[in-house]
Design a protein around this motif. Structure first.
Motif, PDB file in Angstrom:
ATOM      1  N   GLY A 183      43.878 -83.045 -14.086  1.00  0.00           N
ATOM      2  CA  GLY A 183      44.804 -82.684 -13.019  1.00  0.00           C
ATOM      3  C   GLY A 183      46.198 -82.663 -13.593  1.00  0.00           C
ATOM      4  N   CYS A 184      47.137 -82.203 -12.805  1.00  0.00           N
ATOM      5  CA  CYS A 184      48.505 -82.112 -13.295  1.00  0.00           C
ATOM      6  C   CYS A 184      49.454 -82.807 -12.332  1.00  0.00           C
ATOM      7  N   GLU A 185      50.672 -83.031 -12.811  1.00  0.00           N
ATOM      8  CA  GLU A 185      51.710 -83.602 -11.962  1.00  0.00           C
ATOM      9  C   GLU A 185      52.764 -82.538 -11.707  1.00  0.00           C
ATOM     10  N   PHE A 186      53.049 -82.319 -10.433  1.00  0.00           N
ATOM     11  CA  PHE A 186      54.000 -81.293 -10.012  1.00  0.00           C
ATOM     12  C   PHE A 186      55.070 -81.958  -9.155  1.00  0.00           C
ATOM     13  N   HIS A 187      56.242 -82.134  -9.733  1.00  0.00           N
ATOM     14  CA  HIS A 187      57.376 -82.738  -9.035  1.00  0.00           C
ATOM     15  C   HIS A 187      57.013 -84.066  -8.370  1.00  0.00           C
ATOM     16  N   GLY A 188      56.281 -84.877  -9.118  1.00  0.00           N
ATOM     17  CA  GLY A 188      55.986 -86.228  -8.646  1.00  0.00           C
ATOM     18  C   GLY A 188      54.680 -86.373  -7.896  1.00  0.00           C
ATOM     19  N   TYR A 189      53.881 -85.312  -7.764  1.00  0.00           N
ATOM     20  CA  TYR A 189      52.633 -85.372  -7.010  1.00  0.00           C
ATOM     21  C   TYR A 189      51.482 -84.840  -7.855  1.00  0.00           C
ATOM     22  N   ALA A 190      50.336 -85.497  -7.716  1.00  0.00           N
ATOM     23  CA  ALA A 190      49.228 -85.291  -8.643  1.00  0.00           C
ATOM     24  C   ALA A 190      48.062 -84.533  -8.016  1.00  0.00           C
ATOM     25  N   SER A 191      47.292 -83.900  -8.884  1.00  0.00           N
ATOM     26  CA  SER A 191      45.984 -83.335  -8.527  1.00  0.00           C
ATOM     27  C   SER A 191      44.951 -84.012  -9.416  1.00  0.00           C
ATOM     28  N   MET A 240      51.170 -89.537  -5.073  1.00  0.00           N
ATOM     29  CA  MET A 240      52.106 -89.633  -6.191  1.00  0.00           C
ATOM     30  C   MET A 240      51.387 -90.134  -7.441  1.00  0.00           C
ATOM     31  N   ASP A 241      50.405 -90.986  -7.245  1.00  0.00           N
ATOM     32  CA  ASP A 241      49.587 -91.495  -8.341  1.00  0.00           C
ATOM     33  C   ASP A 241      48.173 -90.936  -8.215  1.00  0.00           C
ATOM     34  N   ILE A 242      47.446 -90.924  -9.346  1.00  0.00           N
ATOM     35  CA  ILE A 242      46.062 -90.450  -9.315  1.00  0.00           C
ATOM     36  C   ILE A 242      45.210 -91.378  -8.448  1.00  0.00           C
ATOM     37  N   HIS A 243      45.179 -92.644  -8.799  1.00  0.00           N
ATOM     38  CA  HIS A 243      44.537 -93.632  -7.930  1.00  0.00           C
ATOM     39  C   HIS A 243      45.637 -94.190  -7.039  1.00  0.00           C
ATOM     40  N   ASP A 244      45.985 -93.399  -6.032  1.00  0.00           N
ATOM     41  CA  ASP A 244      47.174 -93.647  -5.219  1.00  0.00           C
ATOM     42  C   ASP A 244      46.960 -94.831  -4.282  1.00  0.00           C
ATOM     43  N   THR A 245      48.078 -95.494  -3.971  1.00  0.00           N
ATOM     44  CA  THR A 245      48.080 -96.588  -2.982  1.00  0.00           C
ATOM     45  C   THR A 245      46.866 -97.494  -3.164  1.00  0.00           C
ATOM     46  N   SER A 246      46.752 -98.054  -4.343  1.00  0.00           N
ATOM     47  CA  SER A 246      45.551 -98.812  -4.707  1.00  0.00           C
ATOM     48  C   SER A 246      45.385-100.090  -3.888  1.00  0.00           C
ATOM     49  N   LEU A 247      46.443-100.531  -3.196  1.00  0.00           N
ATOM     50  CA  LEU A 247      46.333-101.733  -2.367  1.00  0.00           C
ATOM     51  C   LEU A 247      45.779-101.436  -0.974  1.00  0.00           C
ATOM     52  N   ILE A 248      45.556-100.166  -0.679  1.00  0.00           N
ATOM     53  CA  ILE A 248      44.960 -99.793   0.609  1.00  0.00           C
ATOM     54  C   ILE A 248      43.437 -99.872   0.466  1.00  0.00           C
ATOM     55  N   SER A 249      42.822-100.646   1.320  1.00  0.00           N
ATOM     56  CA  SER A 249      41.375-100.848   1.234  1.00  0.00           C
ATOM     57  C   SER A 249      40.619 -99.551   1.491  1.00  0.00           C
ATOM     58  N   ARG A 250      39.517 -99.388   0.787  1.00  0.00           N
ATOM     59  CA  ARG A 250      38.636 -98.246   1.059  1.00  0.00           C
ATOM     60  C   ARG A 250      37.703 -98.538   2.227  1.00  0.00           C
ATOM     61  N   GLN A 251      37.887 -99.692   2.864  1.00  0.00           N
ATOM     62  CA  GLN A 251      37.087-100.026   4.039  1.00  0.00           C
ATOM     63  C   GLN A 251      37.695 -99.505   5.338  1.00  0.00           C
ATOM     64  N   ILE A 252      38.987 -99.144   5.332  1.00  0.00           N
ATOM     65  CA  ILE A 252      39.624 -98.696   6.569  1.00  0.00           C
ATOM     66  C   ILE A 252      39.213 -97.258   6.876  1.00  0.00           C
ATOM     67  N   ARG A 309      58.125 -91.560 -17.062  1.00  0.00           N
ATOM     68  CA  ARG A 309      57.633 -91.298 -15.706  1.00  0.00           C
ATOM     69  C   ARG A 309      58.144 -92.402 -14.800  1.00  0.00           C
ATOM     70  N   GLN A 310      58.781 -91.997 -13.713  1.00  0.00           N
ATOM     71  CA  GLN A 310      59.396 -92.964 -12.812  1.00  0.00           C
ATOM     72  C   GLN A 310      58.361 -93.759 -12.029  1.00  0.00           C
ATOM     73  N   ASN A 311      58.705 -95.001 -11.719  1.00  0.00           N
ATOM     74  CA  ASN A 311      57.861 -95.817 -10.851  1.00  0.00           C
ATOM     75  C   ASN A 311      57.748 -95.158  -9.477  1.00  0.00           C
ATOM     76  N   SER A 312      56.544 -95.057  -8.953  1.00  0.00           N
ATOM     77  CA  SER A 312      56.305 -94.273  -7.736  1.00  0.00           C
ATOM     78  C   SER A 312      56.988 -94.865  -6.509  1.00  0.00           C
ATOM     79  N   ASP A 313      56.928 -96.181  -6.321  1.00  0.00           N
ATOM     80  CA  ASP A 313      57.548 -96.784  -5.139  1.00  0.00           C
ATOM     81  C   ASP A 313      59.063 -96.601  -5.168  1.00  0.00           C
ATOM     82  N   PHE A 314      59.672 -96.828  -6.322  1.00  0.00           N
ATOM     83  CA  PHE A 314      61.114 -96.625  -6.460  1.00  0.00           C
ATOM     84  C   PHE A 314      61.478 -95.171  -6.156  1.00  0.00           C
TER      85      PHE A 314
END
Length: 493
Positions: free
Chosen positions: A319-327, A415-427, A101-106
């Motif tokens: 959930g499943c992954e469909f062409h790089g995107y998750a449910s 792209m990830d299940i717990h996507d963009t984990s560096l984005i605060s849940r406070q925003i 599985r490819q690295n999401s940012d790359f």
């Protein structure tokens, strides 16, 4: 072989023209699906299914302009070098690999699917304020002997034809390239996730040397910047995520129909995997939770090897992954076909809370805001059911509620299940974010503070929600979740 002259690598910068570069007339094979080889998946002009070269070029432009805005007014921060390594193949034993599985940012900034590759983006001067840049890929060398065993590689020419980058080189030329860049640049901003290296070999053998050369002005984390862009989905991304969710919803219905008393949790896992793949998903997006009865009180139960007894609920988080995107969905249902009275009471309490939390998925609230409201709502429901005494203090009610629901209300999805984990849940939520909303209640078998009829019940309800300028959109609304709808599906077994 690389050739260098003065400050610049000798290459023609043709970024925009290559966005629409046609494939050559002869058939060649690539290390990933392409329009030539997989016309049923990839349209002309796409790098990965549904994602065009133009979109990926635009992502890189946004990356550059966002980075420059952060250094606005600092004349010395004239040049920026972005380094995005790919993932590498992991082996379960000897030469037997895990599914790659490819690295999401790359992948987000290149569209390139092969392991042991690296994207290097150069930006400098006033042109960069418009997002202009040079993008080079470093990819595994064509090697007929290795391709005989592991399949075709795209090589440098194929990488350019697939992705539309400005240049491509063999991976073993990276060190020489970076040495030349270091030699001809000073006080540049180096963008690299050095705190959490993605590709250890690149990091140790090459990138570590650059970090110690000290010709850069500062080092910034690419992950934080990439997540700022990835958290807001484009229309093609939303369509891909919707398809991933639709596949998961249809598959859940089939798993519900398939389930019965004494079913093995592993069989429900296999059924979900089968149904998702039959509908076009590449694989499940994560090891699913298939928890019968009291095992649902283990939040991340993935052992999935027990028999589900008659009268018990089964909680499935999958959930499943469909062409790089998750449910990422969760449903809870009775394998016997009908909820007991106590199961129904707890389930409907959770469902009411979930529906109210979904309505809060607007630009007025953050995920943390919704979580706080979820705790208040669950507290009221638990008090109404007598699980929490009405005489309990306000603070103690909240503490008890957090015991019965020990996790957050949701997370970002993409792209990830717990996507963009560096984005605060406070925003505050923004249009084109996709989030999960997943309240649950978990009552241990040995919790003697609770009436016997509720003990051992664990349940969760999770949907995937698109934030818009107006009302939230439940992207997984087609997956049954009311008591009546679930029992109707189960009656059609």
């Amino acid at each position: 072989m690389l050739h260098f002259s003065g400050k610049a690598v000798i290459m023609k910068v043709i970024s925009f023209r290559r966005l629409f570069l046609p494939f050559t007339s002869h058939v060649r094979y690539f290390g990933q699906p392409a329009a030539q080889t997989h016309p049923h998946l990839i349209a002309e002009g796409e790098v990965t299914p549904g994602i065009s070269r133009k979109e990926i070029y635009t992502r890189r432009c946004k990356l550059v302009t966002t980075a420059l805005d952060m250094f606005k007014g600092m004349k010395s921060a004239y040049c920026h070098l972005f380094i995005f390594p790919s993932a590498t193949t992991q082996f379960m034993t000897n030469d037997i690999p895990y599914v790659f599985r490819q690295n999401s940012d790359f992948l987000y900034f290149s569209g390139f699917q092969e392991p042991d590759s690296l994207l290097l983006i150069e930006a400098s001067g006033n042109k960069s304020s418009r997002g202009e840049h040079i993008a080079n890929l470093f990819v595994p060398r064509k090697d007929p002997a290795k391709e005989l065993w592991n399949g075709p590689r795209s090589g440098t020419e194929g990488a350019i034809a697939l992705t539309g980058v400005d240049g491509a080189f063999n991976s073993n030329e990276l060190e020489k390239y970076l040495h030349h860049y270091n030699k001809t640049h000073k006080d540049f901003v180096l963008w690299y996730n050095h705190a959490k290296p993605i590709h250890q070999e690149f990091h140790n053998q090459v990138l570590g040397q650059v970090l110690h050369d000290k010709r850069y002005k500062c080092v910034e984390n690419t992950a934080a910047l990439a997540h700022r862009l990835r958290v807001l989905k484009s229309q093609p991304e939303i369509l891909l995520i919707q398809q991933s969710i639709t596949i998961a919803c249809e598959s859940f219905i089939e798993v519900m129909k398939f389930s019965k008393p004494q079913a093995n949790e592993a069989h429900l896992w296999a059924k979900m995997d089968f149904e998702c793949r039959m509908r076009g998903a590449e694989f499940l997006a994560y090891p699913p939770v298939v928890a019968g009865g009291p095992r649902a009180n283990v939040i991340h139960y993935i052992t999935n090897n027990q028999v589900i007894k008659d009268g018990h609920l089964v909680l499935m988080d999958a959930g499943c992954e469909f062409h790089g995107y998750a449910s990422d969905l969760t449903r809870t249902w009775p394998v016997s076909g009908r909820f007991t009275e106590s199961q129904r009471l707890l389930y409907n309490a959770t469902l009411r809370v979930q529906e109210m939390c979904i309505q809060m998925c607007t630009t007025d609230y953050s995920l943390d805001d919704i979580y706080n409201q979820m705790v208040l709502l669950l507290s009221a429901e638990l008090t109404q059911l007598g699980i929490i005494s009405p005489d309990t203090s306000y603070e103690q009610k909240l503490n008890l509620t957090r015991k019965f629901c020990p996790h957050h209300v949701g997370h970002y999805l993409g792209m990830d299940i717990h996507d963009t984990s560096l984005i605060s849940r406070q925003i505050k939520l923004q249009p084109n974010m996709i989030v999960t909303i997943e309240p649950g209640l978990y009552i241990a078998e040995d919790d003697y503070t609770v009436s016997p009829e509720f003990r051992g019940i664990g349940l969760r309800i999770e949907d995937n929600i698109l934030v818009t300028d107006s009302v939230p959109v439940n992207m997984s609304a087609s997956c049954p979740k009311t008591v009546d709808d679930i029992e109707t599906v189960l009656s059609s077994q």
